[in-house]
Design an enzyme around this catalytic site. Structure first.
Site, short mmCIF file in Angstrom:
data_model
loop_
_atom_site.label_atom_id
_atom_site.label_comp_id
_atom_site.label_asym_id
_atom_site.label_seq_id
_atom_site.Cartn_x
_atom_site.Cartn_y
_atom_site.Cartn_z
N ALA A 74 0.61 -0.64 -0.11
CA ALA A 74 -0.12 -0.28 0.20
C ALA A 74 0.70 1.65 0.13
CB ALA A 74 -0.83 0.10 1.08
N THR A 75 1.86 1.40 1.19
CA THR A 75 2.77 2.47 0.54
C THR A 75 3.36 2.49 -0.85
OG1 THR A 75 4.30 2.01 2.83
CG2 THR A 75 4.94 3.83 1.62
N ASN A 156 -6.33 3.90 10.55
CA ASN A 156 -5.38 2.46 10.99
C ASN A 156 -5.27 2.51 12.71
OD1 ASN A 156 -3.88 4.45 9.82
ND2 ASN A 156 -1.65 3.75 11.08
N ALA A 205 -1.37 -6.97 0.99
CA ALA A 205 -2.40 -8.17 0.84
C ALA A 205 -2.00 -8.59 2.45
CB ALA A 205 -1.61 -9.24 0.15
N HIS A 206 -0.86 -7.92 2.82
CA HIS A 206 -0.51 -8.81 4.49
C HIS A 206 -1.95 -7.66 5.88
CE1 HIS A 206 1.28 -4.99 6.34
NE2 HIS A 206 1.51 -4.74 5.56
N CYS A 333 6.49 5.64 18.97
CA CYS A 333 7.73 5.64 19.87
C CYS A 333 9.49 5.47 19.81
CB CYS A 333 7.73 4.56 20.92
SG CYS A 333 6.69 4.95 21.74
#
Length: 404
Positions: A74-75, A156, A205-206, A333
């Site tokens: 997606a990136t 997300n 997909a992941h 973080c």
């Protein structure tokens, strides 16, 4: 052997379904041809597998196979959609882009680069306290020079669903391209690129039990065609939009994951929603519903998402106490100093709540036992930390457990 933690971080990534792995294996060792080799059987078999996967992905989102462009995830799909549109639109006179304040960094960073280095104007639309982006806020941001609007389908971190159909139709009426980052939504909620007037859609997909390293960009070819300029040159693969030898095993895995999501997705969603609500209800019951804040929309949210902040708790100590659960904080973080999530800050959460947030992400393989054990560990940890902070006595979660 040390037992693995309970995995409740399915927004970060999901376990690859064994059926997906099984579908991929022959394309590593038996049908290993290059899909671009058109002169022999090995290439034909690989090409047929890619065509079949393209159909499976298209069917999941209501697209045509010819509108699916395979990417590494997606990136890359987001970068191709945003930068490719900007490059294709440079000569048309528009210079304005719109996104929301709670987009994934894979959308925010490319758009900010375009604004910083290429002279584009960028308007970042604020969200509502639930993390939702209103149609009115998007409409107010539009100008006669707006080229593209990018609003995520589902957040997300907090799982809030956006009214992408209404936003898509607004953009269509104004002659503006509409892109949605649907990485978290695809496979969990119904997506219809036609009904929602989506011109560009990114997926990976992941996030729905497929392999890492493969995703896709939907590029509308019907009616008003979305035009892009490729970011990668070298061979003209994927209709010239994404050059490079196609990773056939990964593409097969994406296709199989898409097929499973289409067939089993509604059942998976109902089961995850039931478990998610049980997790929420149990945590609240064991802590007497004290000092627990839900982050995100209470109804219009992903079925597998629960994001909670806990009052009177230090975020770092909370995560340290949850070693037996694989769960994310809402904070991004660094090794030097944890910072509250920019999504929670945009929603108006203060620093303490932003740091002391937990994002629970359920998946296809999450069980009721996982949820019950996670609730027990979280409530014991929160009660202990609150007791330590106040110097008083903490409630015993076991006393209330049998009442659930």
């Amino acid at each position: 052997m040390t037992a693995l933690p309970i995995y409740l971080d399915n927004h970060a990534t999901t376990r690859t379904d064994p059926r997906v792995v099984e579908s991929m294996l022959p394309y590593f060792t038996e049908h290993y041809g290059n899909a671009s080799s058109v002169s022999h059987r090995f290439g034909w078999e690989a090409g047929d597998a890619v065509d079949r996967a393209r159909e499976q992905v298209a069917c999941l989102i209501g697209a045509e196979p010819s509108e699916i462009v395979f990417t590494s995830g997606a990136t890359e799909a987001n970068n191709l959609a945003l930068k490719g549109t900007a490059l294709a639109s440079r000569a048309k006179g528009g210079n304005h882009l719109v996104c929301s304040s709670v987009e994934h960094r894979a959308v925010l960073d490319p758009l900010r680069r375009l604004a910083r280095e290429s002279g584009w104007q960028l308007t970042v639309v604020p969200c509502e306290p639930s993390g939702r982006i209103s149609v009115e806020a998007v409409e107010n941001a539009l100008t006669d020079r707006t080229v593209l609007v990018s609003i995520m389908a589902a957040n997300n971190e907090v799982g809030t669903l956006n009214p992408i159909g209404a936003i898509g139709r607004l953009c269509r009426d104004r002659g503006i391209l509409f892109h949605t980052d649907a990485a978290q939504a695809v496979g969990k909620i119904p997506i219809d690129v036609q009904g929602d007037a989506i011109d560009l859609l990114s997926l990976t997909a992941h996030k729905f039990h497929g392999p890492k390293g493969i995703g896709a960009l939907y590029v509308r070819r019907q009616d008003r065609r979305a035009r892009l300029v490729s970011l990668v040159d070298g061979g003209g693969h994927e209709r010239g939009l994404r050059s490079g030898t196609l990773p056939v095993p990964l593409i097969v895995g994406l296709g199989r994951a898409a097929e499973l999501a289409r067939v089993e997705g509604p059942t998976d969603a109902d089961r995850m929603r039931t478990l998610r609500d049980r997790l929420d209800r149990t945590i609240r019951s064991l802590l007497d519903d004290q000092g627990i804040v839900l982050n995100g929309h209470p109804i219009d949210r992903l079925p597998n998402n629960l994001n909670l902040s806990f009052e009177a708790v230090q975020g770092e100590a909370l995560l340290m106490g949850l070693r037996s659960i694989a769960v994310s904080s809402g904070a991004a973080c660094s090794s030097a100093e944890p910072e509250p999530s920019y999504v929670l800050r945009a929603m108006g959460r203060d620093e303490q709540l932003g740091r002391a947030s937990l994002r629970f992400g359920l998946g296809r393989f999450t069980t009721r036992e996982d949820v019950d054990q996670a609730a027990k560990v979280v409530t014991e940890t929160v009660a202990r930390l609150r007791q330590s902070a106040s110097g008083g006595s903490a409630p015993d979660p076991d006393l209330a457990w049998n009442d659930l």
